[in-house]
Design an enzyme around this catalytic site. Structure first.
Site, short mmCIF file in Angstrom:
data_model
loop_
_atom_site.label_atom_id
_atom_site.label_comp_id
_atom_site.label_asym_id
_atom_site.label_seq_id
_atom_site.Cartn_x
_atom_site.Cartn_y
_atom_site.Cartn_z
N CYS A 52 0.86 -1.18 0.00
CA CYS A 52 0.00 0.00 0.00
C CYS A 52 0.91 1.23 0.00
O CYS A 52 1.81 1.34 0.84
CB CYS A 52 -0.90 0.00 1.23
SG CYS A 52 -1.84 1.52 1.43
N ASP A 59 -0.12 -5.74 0.12
CA ASP A 59 -1.37 -6.02 -0.59
C ASP A 59 -1.14 -7.27 -1.41
O ASP A 59 -0.08 -7.43 -2.04
CB ASP A 59 -1.75 -4.86 -1.51
CG ASP A 59 -2.38 -3.69 -0.78
OD1 ASP A 59 -3.04 -3.94 0.25
OD2 ASP A 59 -2.24 -2.56 -1.24
N LEU A 76 7.72 -16.91 -20.17
CA LEU A 76 7.12 -17.14 -18.86
C LEU A 76 8.04 -16.75 -17.69
O LEU A 76 7.59 -16.12 -16.74
CB LEU A 76 6.72 -18.61 -18.74
CG LEU A 76 5.87 -18.99 -17.55
CD1 LEU A 76 4.58 -18.18 -17.51
CD2 LEU A 76 5.55 -20.47 -17.58
#
Length: 158
Positions: A52, A59, A76
């Protein structure tokens, strides 16, 4: 008798001199093996983490990236390292989701990308952020609805 060793991390395994991987904001690509066909590549990232920007608290989110590539695809491992690079960064949910979309578009110039970011509860509220990009002039093929297979009635099992 086994020999044990200790290190400053408290593990009996020695830490490597250099980590085998590190976070990176580079998205590597490779040539699309079937550029003449629209097909969906879906990346599922269930452990996305950032902080945050106001409180510094972590978060967590579950990202799903649905993508129809054009000439190039995302490699990937580079996507993994890219997503990891946000771990210590402060970002609002909306900003980080849109930035990831912008970076994928800049790296691959895809026909279509949709990112669905399902953010875990914070202050009693779940946040879902869905962002899309469509390449100018690209339109998807019409959806084909096929009848559901009902093998049970055909075989007399139901």
């Amino acid at each position: 008798m086994a020999t044990t060793r200790s290190n400053p991390l408290g593990s009996t395994r020695e830490a490597p001199a250099t980590p085998p991987t590190a976070p990176s904001r580079t998205l590597d690509t490779f040539a699309n093996p079937s550029p003449g066909r629209d097909y969906v590549i879906q990346f599922v990232v269930p452990e996305f983490t950032c902080n945050c920007p106001l409180t510094g608290q972590p978060d967590f989110a579950h990202f799903t990236i649905d993508m129809i590539c054009d000439k190039t695809c995302i490699e990937l491992k580079s996507l993994k390292m890219y997503m990891w690079s946000y771990r210590n960064e402060g970002a609002f949910h909306e900003k980080v989701t849109n930035t990831i979309l912008d970076d994928i578009v800049a790296a691959t110039d895809p026909r279509f990308v949709r990112i669905t970011a399902k953010w875990y509860v914070r202050g009693g509220i779940y946040t879902n952020v869905v962002v899309e990009h469509r390449k100018k002039g690209w339109t998807p093929a019409p959806r084909v609805d096929l009848p559901a297979a009902n093998l049970g009635t055909a075989t007399g099992l139901l």
